[in-house]
Write an enzyme that holds these catalytic residues in place. Structure first.
Site, PDB file in Angstrom:
ATOM      1  N   HIS A 105      26.299   9.983  38.998  1.00  0.00           N
ATOM      2  CA  HIS A 105      25.229  10.785  39.591  1.00  0.00           C
ATOM      3  C   HIS A 105      24.801  11.952  38.714  1.00  0.00           C
ATOM      4  O   HIS A 105      23.734  12.530  38.925  1.00  0.00           O
ATOM      5  CB  HIS A 105      25.610  11.272  40.992  1.00  0.00           C
ATOM      6  N   ASP A 108      30.799   5.539  40.875  1.00  0.00           N
ATOM      7  CA  ASP A 108      30.235   6.823  40.459  1.00  0.00           C
ATOM      8  C   ASP A 108      30.792   7.271  39.112  1.00  0.00           C
ATOM      9  O   ASP A 108      31.127   8.438  38.914  1.00  0.00           O
ATOM     10  CB  ASP A 108      30.459   7.909  41.522  1.00  0.00           C
ATOM     11  N   SER A 116      31.137  18.323  38.669  1.00  0.00           N
ATOM     12  CA  SER A 116      31.104  16.869  38.723  1.00  0.00           C
ATOM     13  C   SER A 116      31.242  16.269  37.339  1.00  0.00           C
ATOM     14  O   SER A 116      30.529  16.643  36.403  1.00  0.00           O
ATOM     15  CB  SER A 116      29.784  16.386  39.341  1.00  0.00           C
TER      16      SER A 116
END
Length: 491
Positions: free
Chosen positions: A126, A156, A231
């Site tokens: 993402h 992911d 992230s």
């Protein structure tokens, strides 16, 4: 915003300070004893780590900042990202979109981890999803243009490549050996302020959030503080080994409340190896619908303990059907390893190379058996089966609090059910009845009661007579997917 909103992307550890009073008078020996006790309490045992500076010195150079840019396009996935591509300020003329119908530039910020000395970097899917340009900033302020090697939405994860050599890197630990309570450090670039290290513990393992694709999640949960920009960053143990890639947080506001999730290193290793070699990920598929066994289901199934995963449907022609699996079987082991959660089973099958054979330990009619199944490749468009027994309902009738009518071929076709499906169509549900409490809804199809196929009200009544003191076990099809439910019939 929902109080349990999940965000793709954890609490800093708080030091506890003790205060010890000192008695100025009294027995000298007692005073000496107290003094010795104070020194003993304040002095750490030789094996206790008092600083993680050496670990950070090794880890920090291998964690990078990932910056991405793209032209605006409709959002496709991850509506609650903590690192979304942010629209440039429209009030600044120098930042306005160029003419010719092209959208404004959107930019994203995340982190990444160098996993090879020749420039391979792992980050979250993402973070770079849809990017037209990706830049990587090193801790020494060098910046590289990065090429996307491959990206995998279900896990992911993504792999980038920069043209550089002799880079610092992190080795991947065996995440299966990570224990709840282990100390861990999170390293990344939160909120763009620069590389930051936080400490915490591994709070749980095997977590499933359903925020991303949701099919193949197996998160490590941690309270090491992570925020926007983390992230794709590193979660490491006290030896400086990578145990996870930080990915999401659970928060009512988008800020850190101490519940964060990282993709375990073993899953990362499997996905990265495939992306690096072929640019895509192949996963094994068994072809069953599965669900969690609750204590109520265990009681209805006659189990002495709550264990295994319940099969609620078997796809025709699938490896499961060929192996002899049936609806109502309980899968207790995969290749000898116990499996007690649908997500665990799904991940184990998915990580099996297509064409490989697995051994399933099952419980059928109270007897243990073993079946061998050769998994096939999961089609990218396929969805992992999922079932739920929750819902709202209304209507009335019968011991279960439902009204039913025989399912005709025309009804089955209209509802998208496979040809030959037989059962009873639920036409109404008493909102105060036991069926409603169990989650049965109007237009559900009742297939079995207490493992007996039902085609009439008479069949239902006869099958309910087998319940004795246990709740009745119902197999219900909703929208083409089957689920077992337990209902305690009213008198």
């Amino acid at each position: 915003m929902n109080a349990r909103t999940l965000f793709c992307l954890t609490l800093p550890l708080m030091g506890l300070t003790g205060f010890i009073g000192c008695n100025r008078g009294g027995n000298p020996e007692a005073a000496n004893f107290r003094a010795a006790s104070v020194v003993s309490a304040a002095s750490p045992a030789p094996h206790e780590m008092q600083s993680y500076a050496d670990v950070v010195d090794r880890v920090a150079p291998a964690v990078v900042t990932v910056r991405s840019a793209k032209r605006a396009r409709p959002a496709q996935q991850f509506p609650f990202l903590l690192e979304p591509f942010m629209r440039e300020r429209q009030g600044d003329p120098s930042r306005r979109a160029p003419q010719g119908g092209r959208g404004p530039v959107q930019r994203g910020l995340g982190s990444g981890v160098i996993i090879s000395a020749d420039g391979y970097i792992v980050t979250n899917h993402h973070v770079i999803d849809g990017a037209d340009e990706i830049k990587v900033d090193m801790i020494n302020r060098q910046t590289y243009s990065a090429k996307l090697v491959g990206s995998d939405a279900p896990s992911d994860l993504a792999v980038l490549k920069i043209e550089a050599n002799r880079l610092p890197l992190l080795s991947l630990a065996d995440s299966d050996k990570v224990r709840v309570g282990d100390i861990c450090l999170a390293v990344g670039n939160p909120l763009g302020i620069g590389e930051t290290v936080t400490a915490g513990i591994v709070s749980a393992k095997g977590r499933y959030t359903g925020l991303s694709d949701g099919s193949f999640e197996d998160f490590l949960q941690t309270d090491a503080s992570i925020n926007q920009g983390n992230s794709g960053g590193a979660l490491v143990n006290t030896r400086g080994e990578l145990i996870g890639i930080n990915s999401q947080i659970l928060s009512p506001t988008g800020g850190n409340i101490g519940i964060g999730f990282a993709i375990p290193s073993n899953m990362t290793r499997t996905v990265v190896d495939q992306l690096t070699k072929t640019g895509k990920v192949r996963r094994g598929m068994l072809g069953v619908g599965i669900q969690l066994i609750t204590s109520e289901l265990a009681s209805s199934l006659g189990l002495t303990d709550v264990r295994g995963v319940l099969v609620n449907s078997v796809e025709p022609g699938s490896p499961a059907e060929i192996a002899g699996l049936r609806t109502g079987d309980i899968i207790s082991t995969v290749n000898g390893t116990p499996t007690n959660h649908p997500n665990t089973l799904r991940n184990r099958v998915a990580s099996t190379p297509p064409g490989s054979e697995i051994t399933l330990g099952i419980l059928r009619d109270g007897k243990e058996q073993q079946l061998k199944a050769r998994v096939k490749e999961l089609d990218a468009k396929d969805k992992a089966p999922a079932s739920s027994g929750e819902g709202q309902s209304n209507g009335r009738g019968g011991q279960l609090g439902i009204s039913v009518e025989p399912l005709t071929p025309e009804m089955a076709s209209r509802m998208g059910l496979k040809s030959g499906t037989q059962g009873l169509l639920v036409t109404s549900v008493d909102p105060n009845g036991p069926a409603a409490e169990a989650g049965i809804q109007a237009e559900d199809v009742l297939l079995e009661v207490n493992r007996t196929p039902v085609k009439s009200v008479t069949d239902v009544k006869a099958a309910l007579g087998k319940s004795a003191s246990r709740p009745a076990l119902l197999l219900v099809n909703r929208g083409g997917r089957s689920v077992f439910l337990t209902v305690k019939p009213q008198g």
